[in-house]
Design a protein around this motif. Sequence first.
Motif, PDB file in Angstrom:
ATOM      1  N   VAL A 284     -21.651 -34.493  -3.175  1.00  0.00           N
ATOM      2  CA  VAL A 284     -21.629 -33.281  -3.992  1.00  0.00           C
ATOM      3  C   VAL A 284     -20.399 -32.508  -3.558  1.00  0.00           C
ATOM      4  O   VAL A 284     -20.331 -32.021  -2.424  1.00  0.00           O
ATOM      5  N   GLU A 285     -19.417 -32.484  -4.441  1.00  0.00           N
ATOM      6  CA  GLU A 285     -18.076 -32.019  -4.094  1.00  0.00           C
ATOM      7  C   GLU A 285     -17.585 -32.861  -2.912  1.00  0.00           C
ATOM      8  O   GLU A 285     -17.427 -34.068  -3.050  1.00  0.00           O
ATOM      9  N   ASP A 286     -17.390 -32.277  -1.724  1.00  0.00           N
ATOM     10  CA  ASP A 286     -16.896 -33.071  -0.592  1.00  0.00           C
ATOM     11  C   ASP A 286     -17.960 -33.307   0.469  1.00  0.00           C
ATOM     12  O   ASP A 286     -17.643 -33.748   1.580  1.00  0.00           O
ATOM     13  N   GLN A 287     -19.203 -33.044   0.129  1.00  0.00           N
ATOM     14  CA  GLN A 287     -20.281 -33.170   1.107  1.00  0.00           C
ATOM     15  C   GLN A 287     -21.110 -34.425   0.845  1.00  0.00           C
ATOM     16  O   GLN A 287     -21.621 -34.616  -0.259  1.00  0.00           O
ATOM     17  N   PRO A 288     -21.271 -35.295   1.850  1.00  0.00           N
ATOM     18  CA  PRO A 288     -22.130 -36.472   1.672  1.00  0.00           C
ATOM     19  C   PRO A 288     -23.601 -36.068   1.678  1.00  0.00           C
ATOM     20  O   PRO A 288     -24.062 -35.397   2.604  1.00  0.00           O
ATOM     21  N   VAL A 289     -24.326 -36.481   0.642  1.00  0.00           N
ATOM     22  CA  VAL A 289     -25.711 -36.027   0.497  1.00  0.00           C
ATOM     23  C   VAL A 289     -26.697 -37.160   0.240  1.00  0.00           C
ATOM     24  O   VAL A 289     -27.907 -36.929   0.245  1.00  0.00           O
ATOM     25  N   ALA A 290     -26.213 -38.386   0.007  1.00  0.00           N
ATOM     26  CA  ALA A 290     -27.134 -39.468  -0.347  1.00  0.00           C
ATOM     27  C   ALA A 290     -26.518 -40.819  -0.010  1.00  0.00           C
ATOM     28  O   ALA A 290     -25.294 -40.955   0.125  1.00  0.00           O
ATOM     29  N   LEU A 291     -27.389 -41.808   0.118  1.00  0.00           N
ATOM     30  CA  LEU A 291     -26.971 -43.186   0.354  1.00  0.00           C
ATOM     31  C   LEU A 291     -27.622 -44.086  -0.687  1.00  0.00           C
ATOM     32  O   LEU A 291     -28.830 -43.999  -0.932  1.00  0.00           O
ATOM     33  N   VAL A 292     -26.803 -44.945  -1.300  1.00  0.00           N
ATOM     34  CA  VAL A 292     -27.298 -45.991  -2.199  1.00  0.00           C
ATOM     35  C   VAL A 292     -26.851 -47.319  -1.591  1.00  0.00           C
ATOM     36  O   VAL A 292     -25.672 -47.654  -1.595  1.00  0.00           O
ATOM     37  N   ARG A 293     -27.809 -48.047  -1.054  1.00  0.00           N
ATOM     38  CA  ARG A 293     -27.528 -49.280  -0.300  1.00  0.00           C
ATOM     39  C   ARG A 293     -28.227 -50.438  -1.007  1.00  0.00           C
ATOM     40  O   ARG A 293     -29.448 -50.545  -0.997  1.00  0.00           O
TER      41      ARG A 293
END
Length: 397
Positions: A284-293
């Motif tokens: 979200v913008e420059d913040q990591p908020v989720a992982l899709v593995r």
Amino acid sequence: MTTVYLIRHAEAEGNVYRRCHGQYDSLLTERAYQQLPYLADRFEDVPLDAIYASDLYRARHTAKAIADRKGMKVHVRPVLREIAMGEWEDKTWAILPREAPEQYAKWQTRPWECEVPGGERVLDTGDRVLGGLRQLAREWDGKSIAVVSHGSAIRGILCRVLGYEPEQIGQVGWGDNTCVAKFEFDGDTIRPIYWNDASHLPEDLSTFAKIGWTNSRGVPMSVQAWFRPYNPESAEDRALLIGFAREFYRNAYGSTDMLDEDAWMADTDAMAAKHDRAVTIGMVEDQPVALVRMNVCDESEPEIGKVGSFVISEDYRGTGLSGQILGQAISVYRALGKDYLCAYVAKNNARAHGFYDKYGFHNQGEVMKPEGLHDKMVKKIKVESVAEESEDFIWEG
């Protein structure tokens, strides 16, 4: 005079997964199948001589709901398709300001001037589909027909029919999924009777209300994510993924006791090496908020793509990201030719079961994993072509 009811398709994947789906072919959502009976009810007592739709799945299956109620068949014409979005097709809307800032700014502020490489402009799309409607009006002179098309196409048509200048297209707004417009075609004259009318839908089934589209122009107000590939060479990314792994195990199993971090990272690196989008980080913008593995290394069932891990940071749960991480997974596996998406869900993980139930996964039985008993949850992601459904639709290409 010909009466034409112009209908926007029911809720589709792009609407919920926040992806740019112009002529990219995608499925209807679970909510769509709740919307469709209300649309069919609306037209139950409306005399119709024919029902038409674009050849895209989401439009023709919306039309089919009306046709089935009336014992009719849907005629399919490609001229009724949505705007072609060229290089933007199936990308997240949130990535576009980063990859194409000038074009995206134009799409947002002066959409009539925006032409994505390989795509169309919105008013050109409106002209194309309006030409298709004029042809149908001539063919069905003196009759009444229903036509199911798409949001941008309808917006372009309304701009023309209402006599607006291109700069006034914002005044047309966006119609909710399954909204209806009624036109009377009389020679070269088109009389708009009403438009963007979704009064048949209860509020809890409105797509706009559900996903936070709060104004008449359909501007989404909830959080939107873009996805970047995991970089195995980055110490920062590796630390980030370990954090996501720990969060996943705490959520799924109550603790990290069963997590072998070295083995989990080795598996992750193998997935990333096999496909460049197998492991992506939601931003979200420059913040990591989720992982899709995505476990692309598991090819034990060739037609099924396997989920490795979905993780959303605690602060971003409940913000609409769940559909977007699912959309990312579907994008990866559909491009790989998979027909189904599968996740193994810990038996006692009620939150995860709620997620998969919400998005139309079906339980296909129990599977024992090293961490304990899991349910095998499976969702169809294949989009059938018109040719594969030839018994249900009449092709008029």
